[in-house]
Motif scaffolding. Structure first.
Motif, PDB file in Angstrom:
ATOM      1  N   LEU A  37       0.860  -1.190   0.000  1.00  8.29           N
ATOM      2  CA  LEU A  37       0.000   0.000   0.000  1.00  8.29           C
ATOM      3  C   LEU A  37       0.891   1.233   0.000  1.00  8.29           C
ATOM      4  CD1 LEU A  37      -2.397  -1.133   2.897  1.00  8.29           C
ATOM      5  CD2 LEU A  37      -2.819  -1.338   0.446  1.00  8.29           C
ATOM      6  N   ASN A  38       0.404   2.297  -0.585  1.00  8.48           N
ATOM      7  CA  ASN A  38       1.136   3.564  -0.516  1.00  8.48           C
ATOM      8  C   ASN A  38       0.716   4.300   0.743  1.00  8.48           C
ATOM      9  OD1 ASN A  38       2.838   3.733  -2.671  1.00  8.48           O
ATOM     10  ND2 ASN A  38       1.273   4.506  -4.055  1.00  8.48           N
ATOM     11  N   GLY A  39       1.680   4.842   1.457  1.00 14.50           N
ATOM     12  CA  GLY A  39       1.370   5.536   2.703  1.00 14.50           C
ATOM     13  C   GLY A  39       0.641   6.849   2.500  1.00 14.50           C
ATOM     14  N   ASP A  40       0.505   7.273   1.242  1.00 17.42           N
ATOM     15  CA  ASP A  40      -0.139   8.562   0.998  1.00 17.42           C
ATOM     16  C   ASP A  40      -1.362   8.421   0.098  1.00 17.42           C
ATOM     17  OD1 ASP A  40       1.095   7.898  -1.338  1.00 17.42           O
ATOM     18  OD2 ASP A  40       2.251   9.747  -1.538  1.00 17.42           O
ATOM     19  N   MET A  41      -1.943   7.220   0.073  1.00 15.70           N
ATOM     20  CA  MET A  41      -3.108   7.030  -0.788  1.00 15.70           C
ATOM     21  C   MET A  41      -4.243   6.411   0.009  1.00 15.70           C
ATOM     22  SD  MET A  41      -3.239   5.032  -4.375  1.00 15.70           S
ATOM     23  CE  MET A  41      -1.874   5.957  -5.046  1.00 15.70           C
ATOM     24  N   LEU A  42      -5.358   7.118   0.075  1.00 14.32           N
ATOM     25  CA  LEU A  42      -6.485   6.578   0.842  1.00 14.32           C
ATOM     26  C   LEU A  42      -7.094   5.403   0.103  1.00 14.32           C
ATOM     27  CD1 LEU A  42      -8.471   9.618   2.237  1.00 14.32           C
ATOM     28  CD2 LEU A  42      -6.660   8.281   3.302  1.00 14.32           C
ATOM     29  N   ILE A  43      -7.385   4.360   0.845  1.00 13.26           N
ATOM     30  CA  ILE A  43      -7.969   3.160   0.239  1.00 13.26           C
ATOM     31  C   ILE A  43      -8.921   2.550   1.257  1.00 13.26           C
ATOM     32  CG2 ILE A  43      -5.925   1.810   0.956  1.00 13.26           C
ATOM     33  CD1 ILE A  43      -6.460   0.068  -1.565  1.00 13.26           C
ATOM     34  N   SER A  44     -10.015   1.949   0.777  1.00  8.69           N
ATOM     35  CA  SER A  44     -11.002   1.405   1.716  1.00  8.69           C
ATOM     36  C   SER A  44     -10.680  -0.037   2.058  1.00  8.69           C
ATOM     37  CB  SER A  44     -12.392   1.480   1.100  1.00  8.69           C
ATOM     38  OG  SER A  44     -12.485   0.524   0.071  1.00  8.69           O
ATOM     39  N   SER A  45     -11.233  -0.489   3.186  1.00  7.05           N
ATOM     40  CA  SER A  45     -11.020  -1.878   3.613  1.00  7.05           C
ATOM     41  C   SER A  45     -11.584  -2.847   2.572  1.00  7.05           C
ATOM     42  CB  SER A  45     -11.674  -2.118   4.966  1.00  7.05           C
ATOM     43  OG  SER A  45     -13.031  -1.798   4.900  1.00  7.05           O
ATOM     44  N   VAL A  46     -12.694  -2.471   1.930  1.00  7.57           N
ATOM     45  CA  VAL A  46     -13.308  -3.360   0.924  1.00  7.57           C
ATOM     46  C   VAL A  46     -12.332  -3.601  -0.214  1.00  7.57           C
ATOM     47  CG1 VAL A  46     -15.206  -3.534  -0.744  1.00  7.57           C
ATOM     48  CG2 VAL A  46     -15.595  -2.506   1.506  1.00  7.57           C
ATOM     49  N   GLN A  47     -11.707  -2.508  -0.641  1.00  7.21           N
ATOM     50  CA  GLN A  47     -10.748  -2.599  -1.739  1.00  7.21           C
ATOM     51  C   GLN A  47      -9.563  -3.505  -1.350  1.00  7.21           C
ATOM     52  OE1 GLN A  47     -11.713  -0.141  -4.352  1.00  7.21           O
ATOM     53  NE2 GLN A  47     -10.641  -1.752  -5.455  1.00  7.21           N
ATOM     54  N   ILE A  48      -9.110  -3.369  -0.131  1.00  7.08           N
ATOM     55  CA  ILE A  48      -7.981  -4.193   0.329  1.00  7.08           C
ATOM     56  C   ILE A  48      -8.408  -5.658   0.420  1.00  7.08           C
ATOM     57  CG2 ILE A  48      -6.370  -4.610   2.251  1.00  7.08           C
ATOM     58  CD1 ILE A  48      -6.565  -1.575   2.880  1.00  7.08           C
ATOM     59  N   LYS A  49      -9.607  -5.887   0.930  1.00  5.34           N
ATOM     60  CA  LYS A  49     -10.123  -7.257   1.077  1.00  5.34           C
ATOM     61  C   LYS A  49     -10.227  -7.914  -0.305  1.00  5.34           C
ATOM     62  CE  LYS A  49     -12.257 -10.239   3.970  1.00  5.34           C
ATOM     63  NZ  LYS A  49     -12.094 -11.348   3.070  1.00  5.34           N
ATOM     64  N   ASN A  50     -10.727  -7.162  -1.281  1.00  6.24           N
ATOM     65  CA  ASN A  50     -10.847  -7.723  -2.643  1.00  6.24           C
ATOM     66  C   ASN A  50      -9.496  -8.189  -3.153  1.00  6.24           C
ATOM     67  OD1 ASN A  50     -13.507  -7.119  -2.612  1.00  6.24           O
ATOM     68  ND2 ASN A  50     -13.370  -5.319  -3.951  1.00  6.24           N
TER      69      ASN A  50
END
Ligand code: TTP
Length: 396
Positions: free
Chosen positions: A103-116
């Motif tokens: 993951l990039n430390g400066d990019m917002l991402i949702s838990s759903v996206q990570i789970k996928n």
């Protein structure tokens, strides 16, 4: 599965806000950007993190420690020189297992996206975002479900899928990182290593980013990210609120804070601990105010990030602005945030004027700036760390 988070960057485009902290520790919704990313990854089930640090790494280590406060484990690995994303990921080789996410430390991402991403079965998976201007990005070429090629900033982009910089990798990616030559800009680019992985016959899939894609690179991206985060705010009042203060919408008020009579607050707004707010001030939506902040009489503030220990004591207007720590606004300091001709506002970034694309943008103020009374600050101004303005000064 472990998550490697890249957090070594200097955040030069974000100066002066990164003079005294790494970019990933800048607050949005009163929490460091990096903490949002860790929290989303935790919600996706990740408990082990490897954070690649560099610039001002102590600031990150002091805040997160070994992760025990969050019931996770955090290893840190130092990337002494920021030699590119491939080089940064390569630094984590000793710490990860057979498969891991990046993951990039400066990019917002949702838990759903990570789970996928975690649930995918291919050897590696890239996250891509459909964009209107693919020429400015690494463009991902696909055949069916597979990635066939990544082309950096092509003149004639073959697809509109931009590489969003979030990955699921097998351990074998390190073999390719070791063999990746320096790019023309002198960095080890992970996209070159991925191309080698694809060419080796590995199955590389892609996951389309469905959420807002907020890559926090320039100061005004903080306002975009802050607004996005506050849109999901749930109200919680731990402060003392005097009877004639008005709170509307979702408002979070921290412990030890006092909201005095005549304060009118329209959420989503978050105010930290030990703040002194009012009397008679107007705090409008999408504003995040840190700890130990004073917002005094006849101050109007909207869509701002205000960091800890700052004092906006009297008779000021502050809109669409990012204000550092320990600043002091002299009475009557006003910030312009809209051009009369309605054109988008340009800001100096690394010595060049850059179009922010925003019609409304106020000031980017470094830490410990003091303004004299009746200072007027024009749209898109950057005030450097530790600067002062004089009485009645006009900042253009
Ligand atoms: P960038 O935004 O490209 O770099 P930066 O954060 O230093 O910002 P600026 O360009 O304004 O100076 O980096 C993207 C992410 O990758 C960011 O989270 C930092 C991280 N990174 C590293 O950890 N090591 C590196 O060598 C590079 C290039 C980036």
């Amino acid at each position: 599965m472990k998550a490697v988070i890249l957090a070594a960057g200097q955040g030069t485009r974000m100066r002066p806000l990164t003079d005294r902290r790494p970019k990933v520790m800048l607050p949005i919704g009163n929490k460091p950007i990096l903490e949002h990313i860790i929290d989303e990854a935790m919600a996706a089930g990740i408990r082990e993190f490897v954070i690649v640090t560099g610039y001002m790494e102590d600031c990150i280590k002091d805040y997160f420690g070994d992760g025990s406060q969050k019931n996770v484990s955090i290893d840190y690995v130092l990337q002494e020189e920021q030699n590119g994303t491939g080089h940064a990921i390569g630094c984590a080789e000793e710490y990860v297992d057979d498969r891991f996410i990046v993951l990039n430390g400066d990019m917002l991402i949702s838990s759903v996206q990570i789970k996928n991403l975690i649930d995918r079965a291919e050897d590696a998976v890239l996250t891509v975002k459909e964009v209107e201007n693919p020429c400015n990005f690494g463009v991902v070429c696909t055949a069916g479900e597979k990635v066939t090629q990544i082309v950096e900033k092509p003149e004639n982009p073959p697809t509109n899928l931009a590489n969003a910089g979030i990955y699921l990798f097998p351990r074998s990616i390190f073999d390719y990182i070791h063999r990746t030559p320096e790019s023309p800009r002198g960095e080890i680019e992970i996209t070159d290593s991925i191309q080698m992985l694809i060419d080796s016959g590995a199955i590389v899939g892609y996951e389309v980013f469905r959420d807002a894609w907020i890559d926090i690179g320039r100061p005004w991206d903080l306002l975009t990210a802050n607004k996005h985060v506050l849109a999901g705010l749930t109200g919680n009042i731990e402060a003392e609120v005097e009877p004639n203060a008005t709170l509307k919408g979702e408002v979070v008020l921290g412990e030890g804070t006092i909201i005095r009579n005549g304060a009118y607050i329209i959420g989503p707004v978050i105010i930290g601990k030990n703040c002194d707010i009012g009397p008679n001030c107007f705090i409008r939506p999408s504003t995040a105010i840190g700890d130990n902040v004073r917002i005094g009489n006849a101050v109007e503030i909207k869509n701002c990030v205000v960091m800890n220990n700052t004092n906006i004591g009297h008779l000021s207007y502050v809109g669409d602005s990012v204000i550092g720590r320990d600043c002091n606004f002299g009475a009557g300091t006003k910030v312009a945030n809209l051009r009369h001709d309605g054109r988008t506002i340009r800001v100096m970034v690394k010595g060049e004027k850059v179009d922010s694309g925003r019609r409304k943008l106020g000031v980017i103020m470094g830490d410990n700036v003091h303004t004299g009374i009746n200072t007027c600050i024009n749209v898109g101004c950057v005030l450097k760390t530790d600067r002062c303005t004089g009485l009645g000064e006009v900042v253009k």
